[in-house]
Design a protein around this motif. Sequence first.
Motif, PDB file in Angstrom:
ATOM      1  N   GLY A  52      34.824  42.673  45.889  1.00  0.00           N
ATOM      2  CA  GLY A  52      35.166  41.773  46.984  1.00  0.00           C
ATOM      3  C   GLY A  52      35.820  42.561  48.103  1.00  0.00           C
ATOM      4  N   LYS A  53      36.734  41.921  48.835  1.00  0.00           N
ATOM      5  CA  LYS A  53      37.440  42.612  49.907  1.00  0.00           C
ATOM      6  C   LYS A  53      38.428  43.624  49.323  1.00  0.00           C
ATOM      7  CE  LYS A  53      35.799  39.892  53.237  1.00  0.00           C
ATOM      8  NZ  LYS A  53      35.033  38.922  52.434  1.00  0.00           N
ATOM      9  N   ILE A  54      38.623  44.718  50.068  1.00  0.00           N
ATOM     10  CA  ILE A  54      39.622  45.712  49.697  1.00  0.00           C
ATOM     11  C   ILE A  54      40.775  45.593  50.689  1.00  0.00           C
ATOM     12  CG2 ILE A  54      40.112  48.144  49.273  1.00  0.00           C
ATOM     13  CD1 ILE A  54      38.002  46.999  47.419  1.00  0.00           C
ATOM     14  N   GLY A  55      41.971  45.362  50.171  1.00  0.00           N
ATOM     15  CA  GLY A  55      43.116  45.144  51.044  1.00  0.00           C
ATOM     16  C   GLY A  55      43.615  46.401  51.725  1.00  0.00           C
ATOM     17  N   VAL A  56      44.430  46.211  52.766  1.00  0.00           N
ATOM     18  CA  VAL A  56      45.050  47.356  53.441  1.00  0.00           C
ATOM     19  C   VAL A  56      45.989  48.097  52.488  1.00  0.00           C
ATOM     20  CG1 VAL A  56      44.870  46.380  55.759  1.00  0.00           C
ATOM     21  CG2 VAL A  56      46.861  45.828  54.346  1.00  0.00           C
ATOM     22  N   ASN A  57      46.346  47.435  51.411  1.00  0.00           N
ATOM     23  CA  ASN A  57      47.179  48.044  50.366  1.00  0.00           C
ATOM     24  C   ASN A  57      46.330  48.501  49.174  1.00  0.00           C
ATOM     25  OD1 ASN A  57      46.454  45.475  49.603  1.00  0.00           O
ATOM     26  ND2 ASN A  57      48.477  44.866  48.888  1.00  0.00           N
ATOM     27  N   ALA A  59      44.381  46.809  47.373  1.00  0.00           N
ATOM     28  CA  ALA A  59      44.212  45.790  46.332  1.00  0.00           C
ATOM     29  C   ALA A  59      42.776  45.279  46.338  1.00  0.00           C
ATOM     30  CB  ALA A  59      45.172  44.630  46.570  1.00  0.00           C
ATOM     31  N   ASN A  60      42.215  45.046  45.159  1.00  0.00           N
ATOM     32  CA  ASN A  60      40.872  44.483  45.039  1.00  0.00           C
ATOM     33  C   ASN A  60      40.942  42.963  45.012  1.00  0.00           C
ATOM     34  OD1 ASN A  60      39.625  46.968  44.939  1.00  0.00           O
ATOM     35  ND2 ASN A  60      39.507  47.027  42.713  1.00  0.00           N
ATOM     36  N   GLU A  61      40.145  42.347  45.846  1.00  0.00           N
ATOM     37  CA  GLU A  61      40.116  40.887  45.890  1.00  0.00           C
ATOM     38  C   GLU A  61      39.831  40.276  44.517  1.00  0.00           C
ATOM     39  OE1 GLU A  61      37.525  37.175  47.765  1.00  0.00           O
ATOM     40  OE2 GLU A  61      37.051  39.238  48.347  1.00  0.00           O
ATOM     41  N   LYS A  62      38.880  40.876  43.789  1.00  0.00           N
ATOM     42  CA  LYS A  62      38.460  40.305  42.507  1.00  0.00           C
ATOM     43  C   LYS A  62      39.632  40.136  41.542  1.00  0.00           C
ATOM     44  CE  LYS A  62      37.294  44.712  40.234  1.00  0.00           C
ATOM     45  NZ  LYS A  62      36.299  45.444  39.433  1.00  0.00           N
ATOM     46  N   ASP A  63      40.592  41.063  41.580  1.00  0.00           N
ATOM     47  CA  ASP A  63      41.743  41.011  40.668  1.00  0.00           C
ATOM     48  C   ASP A  63      42.707  39.887  41.054  1.00  0.00           C
ATOM     49  OD1 ASP A  63      40.746  43.258  39.320  1.00  0.00           O
ATOM     50  OD2 ASP A  63      41.790  44.627  40.666  1.00  0.00           O
ATOM     51  N   ILE A  64      42.934  39.732  42.343  1.00  0.00           N
ATOM     52  CA  ILE A  64      43.821  38.671  42.824  1.00  0.00           C
ATOM     53  C   ILE A  64      43.201  37.305  42.550  1.00  0.00           C
ATOM     54  CG2 ILE A  64      44.987  37.712  44.852  1.00  0.00           C
ATOM     55  CD1 ILE A  64      44.935  40.539  46.057  1.00  0.00           C
ATOM     56  N   ASN A  65      41.887  37.197  42.798  1.00  0.00           N
ATOM     57  CA  ASN A  65      41.187  35.936  42.528  1.00  0.00           C
ATOM     58  C   ASN A  65      41.369  35.497  41.079  1.00  0.00           C
ATOM     59  OD1 ASN A  65      40.230  36.157  45.144  1.00  0.00           O
ATOM     60  ND2 ASN A  65      38.173  36.806  44.554  1.00  0.00           N
ATOM     61  N   LEU A  66      41.149  36.431  40.165  1.00  0.00           N
ATOM     62  CA  LEU A  66      41.222  36.115  38.740  1.00  0.00           C
ATOM     63  C   LEU A  66      42.639  35.752  38.317  1.00  0.00           C
ATOM     64  CD1 LEU A  66      39.707  35.903  36.057  1.00  0.00           C
ATOM     65  CD2 LEU A  66      40.162  38.332  35.681  1.00  0.00           C
ATOM     66  N   ALA A  67      43.619  36.468  38.849  1.00  0.00           N
ATOM     67  CA  ALA A  67      45.019  36.195  38.493  1.00  0.00           C
ATOM     68  C   ALA A  67      45.409  34.776  38.905  1.00  0.00           C
ATOM     69  CB  ALA A  67      45.936  37.213  39.162  1.00  0.00           C
ATOM     70  N   ILE A  68      45.040  34.384  40.120  1.00  0.00           N
ATOM     71  CA  ILE A  68      45.365  33.036  40.606  1.00  0.00           C
ATOM     72  C   ILE A  68      44.575  31.987  39.837  1.00  0.00           C
ATOM     73  CG2 ILE A  68      45.279  31.493  42.605  1.00  0.00           C
ATOM     74  CD1 ILE A  68      45.686  33.989  44.371  1.00  0.00           C
ATOM     75  N   HIS A 125      39.138  32.820  46.568  1.00  0.00           N
ATOM     76  CA  HIS A 125      38.813  34.063  47.259  1.00  0.00           C
ATOM     77  C   HIS A 125      39.994  34.535  48.104  1.00  0.00           C
ATOM     78  CE1 HIS A 125      34.376  34.391  46.613  1.00  0.00           C
ATOM     79  NE2 HIS A 125      34.534  33.121  46.311  1.00  0.00           N
ATOM     80  N   GLN A 126      39.829  35.738  48.670  1.00  0.00           N
ATOM     81  CA  GLN A 126      40.776  36.278  49.649  1.00  0.00           C
ATOM     82  C   GLN A 126      39.972  36.665  50.885  1.00  0.00           C
ATOM     83  OE1 GLN A 126      43.879  35.877  48.434  1.00  0.00           O
ATOM     84  NE2 GLN A 126      42.839  35.333  46.508  1.00  0.00           N
ATOM     85  N   ASN A 127      40.595  36.532  52.031  1.00  0.00           N
ATOM     86  CA  ASN A 127      39.907  36.753  53.297  1.00  0.00           C
ATOM     87  C   ASN A 127      40.188  38.133  53.874  1.00  0.00           C
ATOM     88  OD1 ASN A 127      38.242  35.932  55.419  1.00  0.00           O
ATOM     89  ND2 ASN A 127      39.257  33.955  55.604  1.00  0.00           N
ATOM     90  N   SER A 128      39.472  38.459  54.934  1.00  0.00           N
ATOM     91  CA  SER A 128      39.698  39.720  55.643  1.00  0.00           C
ATOM     92  C   SER A 128      39.146  39.584  57.045  1.00  0.00           C
ATOM     93  CB  SER A 128      39.010  40.874  54.913  1.00  0.00           C
ATOM     94  OG  SER A 128      39.288  42.109  55.547  1.00  0.00           O
ATOM     95  N   TYR A 129      39.773  40.290  58.003  1.00  0.00           N
ATOM     96  CA  TYR A 129      39.319  40.215  59.389  1.00  0.00           C
ATOM     97  C   TYR A 129      39.689  41.506  60.099  1.00  0.00           C
ATOM     98  CZ  TYR A 129      38.144  37.944  63.824  1.00  0.00           C
ATOM     99  OH  TYR A 129      37.565  37.610  65.022  1.00  0.00           O
ATOM    100  N   GLN A 130      38.968  41.807  61.171  1.00  0.00           N
ATOM    101  CA  GLN A 130      39.203  43.056  61.895  1.00  0.00           C
ATOM    102  C   GLN A 130      40.559  43.090  62.598  1.00  0.00           C
ATOM    103  OE1 GLN A 130      35.801  43.074  64.434  1.00  0.00           O
ATOM    104  NE2 GLN A 130      36.605  41.520  65.841  1.00  0.00           N
ATOM    105  N   ILE A 188      35.755  26.380  48.917  1.00  0.00           N
ATOM    106  CA  ILE A 188      36.169  27.769  48.782  1.00  0.00           C
ATOM    107  C   ILE A 188      37.564  27.894  49.364  1.00  0.00           C
ATOM    108  CG2 ILE A 188      35.737  30.142  49.543  1.00  0.00           C
ATOM    109  CD1 ILE A 188      32.756  29.495  49.522  1.00  0.00           C
ATOM    110  N   VAL A 189      38.499  28.330  48.542  1.00  0.00           N
ATOM    111  CA  VAL A 189      39.878  28.498  48.993  1.00  0.00           C
ATOM    112  C   VAL A 189      40.133  29.973  49.271  1.00  0.00           C
ATOM    113  CG1 VAL A 189      42.317  28.173  48.432  1.00  0.00           C
ATOM    114  CG2 VAL A 189      40.623  26.499  47.650  1.00  0.00           C
ATOM    115  N   GLU A 190      40.219  30.315  50.538  1.00  0.00           N
ATOM    116  CA  GLU A 190      40.594  31.670  50.943  1.00  0.00           C
ATOM    117  C   GLU A 190      42.117  31.692  51.005  1.00  0.00           C
ATOM    118  OE1 GLU A 190      38.577  34.170  51.389  1.00  0.00           O
ATOM    119  OE2 GLU A 190      36.592  33.370  51.870  1.00  0.00           O
ATOM    120  N   CYS A 191      42.743  32.314  50.014  1.00  0.00           N
ATOM    121  CA  CYS A 191      44.198  32.203  49.848  1.00  0.00           C
ATOM    122  C   CYS A 191      45.008  32.961  50.896  1.00  0.00           C
ATOM    123  CB  CYS A 191      44.600  32.686  48.459  1.00  0.00           C
ATOM    124  SG  CYS A 191      43.854  31.739  47.117  1.00  0.00           S
ATOM    125  N   GLY A 192      44.393  33.942  51.523  1.00  0.00           N
ATOM    126  CA  GLY A 192      45.110  34.733  52.515  1.00  0.00           C
ATOM    127  C   GLY A 192      44.264  35.897  52.969  1.00  0.00           C
TER     128      GLY A 192
END
Length: 226
Positions: A52-57, A59-68, A125-130, A188-192
């Motif tokens: 999924g998305k890769i965070g600026v930190n 973090a993999n989106e897939k891991d956060i999605n599953l945890a929540i 899910h988690q979102n991302s933008y430029q 679809i819930v984009e949590c952040g």
Amino acid sequence: MRKKVEFLLLILLLAGLITVSRNIGKYVSGDKVEKGKQVVVIDSGHGGNDPGKIGVNDANEKDINLAIAKKVEKRLKKNKIEVVMTREDDSTLAKEGDTNKKVQDMKARVQLINETKPAMVVSIHQNSYQDADIRGAQVFYYSHSQDGKNTAELMQKALLAVDKDNTRQAKANDTYYLLRRTEVPTIIVECGFLSNPEEAAKLVTEEYQDKLADAITQGIQSCLSQ
């Protein structure tokens, strides 16, 4: 003699009507129980070879999605709501020999949902933008589904418990495969935004994930009570 026969036929007719009435009552009651069955599918986006998305930190989106998703599952079950998870570990629903695993994964999720026939589906899910300043949870629904819209709006309202300054509104979409192909109200819930440093830092913490899980659970309960 004729009157006796007519009387006997009348009694048999009444007995038949009573039996039919009782059976109809059973069928109607059975339908009500089935329709009122509270089953929710929690879809944890991505997984396996799809991060999924890769965070600026990093973090993999897939891991956060599953945890929540797991936290939501636990809360719903505690409230006697039946939960079906599309995945419960870091895996894909695609088969080993599939050439396009992403496409097959999505098809498998849709098939699972349509066969389950739940009251609703929440895809996390988690979102991302430029623009790194963009932040806030947002809920998407299928453009041509009034039930989806109502569900999304209730969920968006519930998410205010996490961030009262979030001014985002539930948003229609007619391109997301999961929204187009599922036969029940799906959101679809984009949590952040993992592209926002502050939000990305919070999304990997258990405390913030707990807050999101609480809000999503409340949103689901609000939808089911409608």
